[in-house]
Design a protein around this motif. Sequence first.
Motif, mmCIF file in Angstrom:
data_model
loop_
_atom_site.group_PDB
_atom_site.id
_atom_site.type_symbol
_atom_site.label_atom_id
_atom_site.label_comp_id
_atom_site.label_asym_id
_atom_site.label_seq_id
_atom_site.Cartn_x
_atom_site.Cartn_y
_atom_site.Cartn_z
ATOM 1 N N LEU A 24 0.821 -1.128 0.117
ATOM 2 C CA LEU A 24 -0.034 -0.105 0.002
ATOM 3 C C LEU A 24 0.858 1.371 -0.071
ATOM 4 C CD1 LEU A 24 -2.819 -1.098 2.538
ATOM 5 C CD2 LEU A 24 -3.011 -0.969 -0.004
ATOM 6 N N GLU A 25 1.967 1.132 0.694
ATOM 7 C CA GLU A 25 2.964 2.372 0.833
ATOM 8 C C GLU A 25 3.512 2.633 -0.744
ATOM 9 O OE1 GLU A 25 5.966 1.867 3.834
ATOM 10 O OE2 GLU A 25 4.099 1.693 5.292
ATOM 11 N N ARG A 26 3.851 1.557 -1.381
ATOM 12 C CA ARG A 26 4.498 1.759 -2.636
ATOM 13 C C ARG A 26 3.394 2.333 -3.427
ATOM 14 N NH1 ARG A 26 7.182 -3.296 -1.369
ATOM 15 N NH2 ARG A 26 5.521 -4.288 -2.613
ATOM 16 N N GLY A 27 2.116 1.884 -3.438
ATOM 17 C CA GLY A 27 1.257 2.321 -4.438
ATOM 18 C C GLY A 27 0.781 3.945 -3.962
ATOM 19 N N ARG A 28 0.639 4.046 -2.854
ATOM 20 C CA ARG A 28 0.521 5.715 -2.483
ATOM 21 C C ARG A 28 1.603 6.641 -2.835
ATOM 22 N NH1 ARG A 28 -3.710 8.699 -1.519
ATOM 23 N NH2 ARG A 28 -2.634 10.582 -0.468
ATOM 24 N N PHE A 29 3.127 5.914 -2.835
ATOM 25 C CA PHE A 29 4.037 6.748 -3.324
ATOM 26 C C PHE A 29 3.853 7.101 -4.539
ATOM 27 C CE2 PHE A 29 8.282 7.423 -5.071
ATOM 28 C CZ PHE A 29 8.869 8.060 -4.183
ATOM 29 N N ALA A 30 3.789 6.137 -5.425
ATOM 30 C CA ALA A 30 3.655 6.156 -6.842
ATOM 31 C C ALA A 30 1.996 7.304 -7.094
ATOM 32 C CB ALA A 30 3.281 4.800 -7.641
ATOM 33 N N TRP A 31 0.948 7.069 -6.518
ATOM 34 C CA TRP A 31 -0.059 7.686 -6.609
ATOM 35 C C TRP A 31 0.421 9.295 -6.338
ATOM 36 C CZ3 TRP A 31 -4.365 7.449 -9.278
ATOM 37 C CH2 TRP A 31 -5.487 8.157 -9.253
ATOM 38 N N ASP A 32 1.007 9.618 -5.320
ATOM 39 C CA ASP A 32 1.459 11.001 -5.135
ATOM 40 C C ASP A 32 2.481 11.449 -6.237
ATOM 41 O OD1 ASP A 32 -0.098 10.670 -2.859
ATOM 42 O OD2 ASP A 32 1.584 10.501 -1.415
ATOM 43 N N ALA A 33 3.081 10.609 -6.612
ATOM 44 C CA ALA A 33 4.296 11.020 -7.784
ATOM 45 C C ALA A 33 3.570 11.434 -8.794
ATOM 46 C CB ALA A 33 5.314 9.803 -7.923
ATOM 47 N N VAL A 34 2.502 10.688 -9.142
ATOM 48 C CA VAL A 34 1.666 11.127 -10.407
ATOM 49 C C VAL A 34 1.078 12.474 -10.166
ATOM 50 C CG1 VAL A 34 -0.237 10.449 -11.781
ATOM 51 C CG2 VAL A 34 1.369 8.831 -11.360
ATOM 52 N N GLY A 35 0.367 12.388 -8.998
ATOM 53 C CA GLY A 35 -0.201 13.590 -8.732
ATOM 54 C C GLY A 35 0.725 14.917 -8.596
ATOM 55 N N GLY A 36 1.853 14.635 -8.023
ATOM 56 C CA GLY A 36 2.901 15.653 -7.771
ATOM 57 C C GLY A 36 3.477 16.088 -9.581
ATOM 58 N N ALA A 37 3.527 15.442 -10.195
ATOM 59 C CA ALA A 37 4.055 15.505 -11.598
ATOM 60 C C ALA A 37 2.758 16.442 -12.375
ATOM 61 C CB ALA A 37 4.227 14.420 -12.538
ATOM 62 N N TRP A 38 1.671 16.077 -12.070
ATOM 63 C CA TRP A 38 0.230 17.060 -12.625
ATOM 64 C C TRP A 38 0.529 18.373 -11.837
ATOM 65 C CZ3 TRP A 38 -2.965 17.477 -16.492
ATOM 66 C CH2 TRP A 38 -3.886 18.244 -16.172
ATOM 67 N N ASP A 39 0.824 18.567 -10.523
ATOM 68 C CA ASP A 39 1.042 19.931 -9.810
ATOM 69 C C ASP A 39 2.012 20.616 -10.782
ATOM 70 O OD1 ASP A 39 -1.132 19.175 -8.103
ATOM 71 O OD2 ASP A 39 0.433 18.574 -6.684
#
Length: 128
Positions: A24-39
């Motif tokens: 779950l932590e790896r999935g959250r990291f990846a999800w946050d990274a995608v959102g960060g790239a969008w930001d």
Amino acid sequence: MRLCVCVVLLSFILCASADLSPILERGRFAWDAVGGAWDMLRAYWDMREANYKDADKYFHARGNYDAAQRGPGGAWAAEVISDAREKWQSDTSGRGAEDTRADQEANAWGRNGGDPNRYRPAGLPTKY
């Protein structure tokens, strides 16, 4: 048939009791990274749209700030994108080391939770 149902139920119970937090932590990291790239992309688009003199440091800080607020994945994405952008700009634009250093200072400021308005130029529309 009963044996199959028992095996499936036992597997479910064992899986449910397993520690899934690393996954779950790896999935959250990846999800946050995608959102960060969008930001970061949104800050870039806003900077281009605003086309406002001396506003680039503000948008650097804002993009990094927004991305880092998502968590470690967002902060990671912001750092990777900022470093790549600065490398590309220093290699192609000839803007100089001082400008790159100032951009990286604004990037780090935002990424570390600093208020992007520190770099906001007077008169920049409140839309940004």
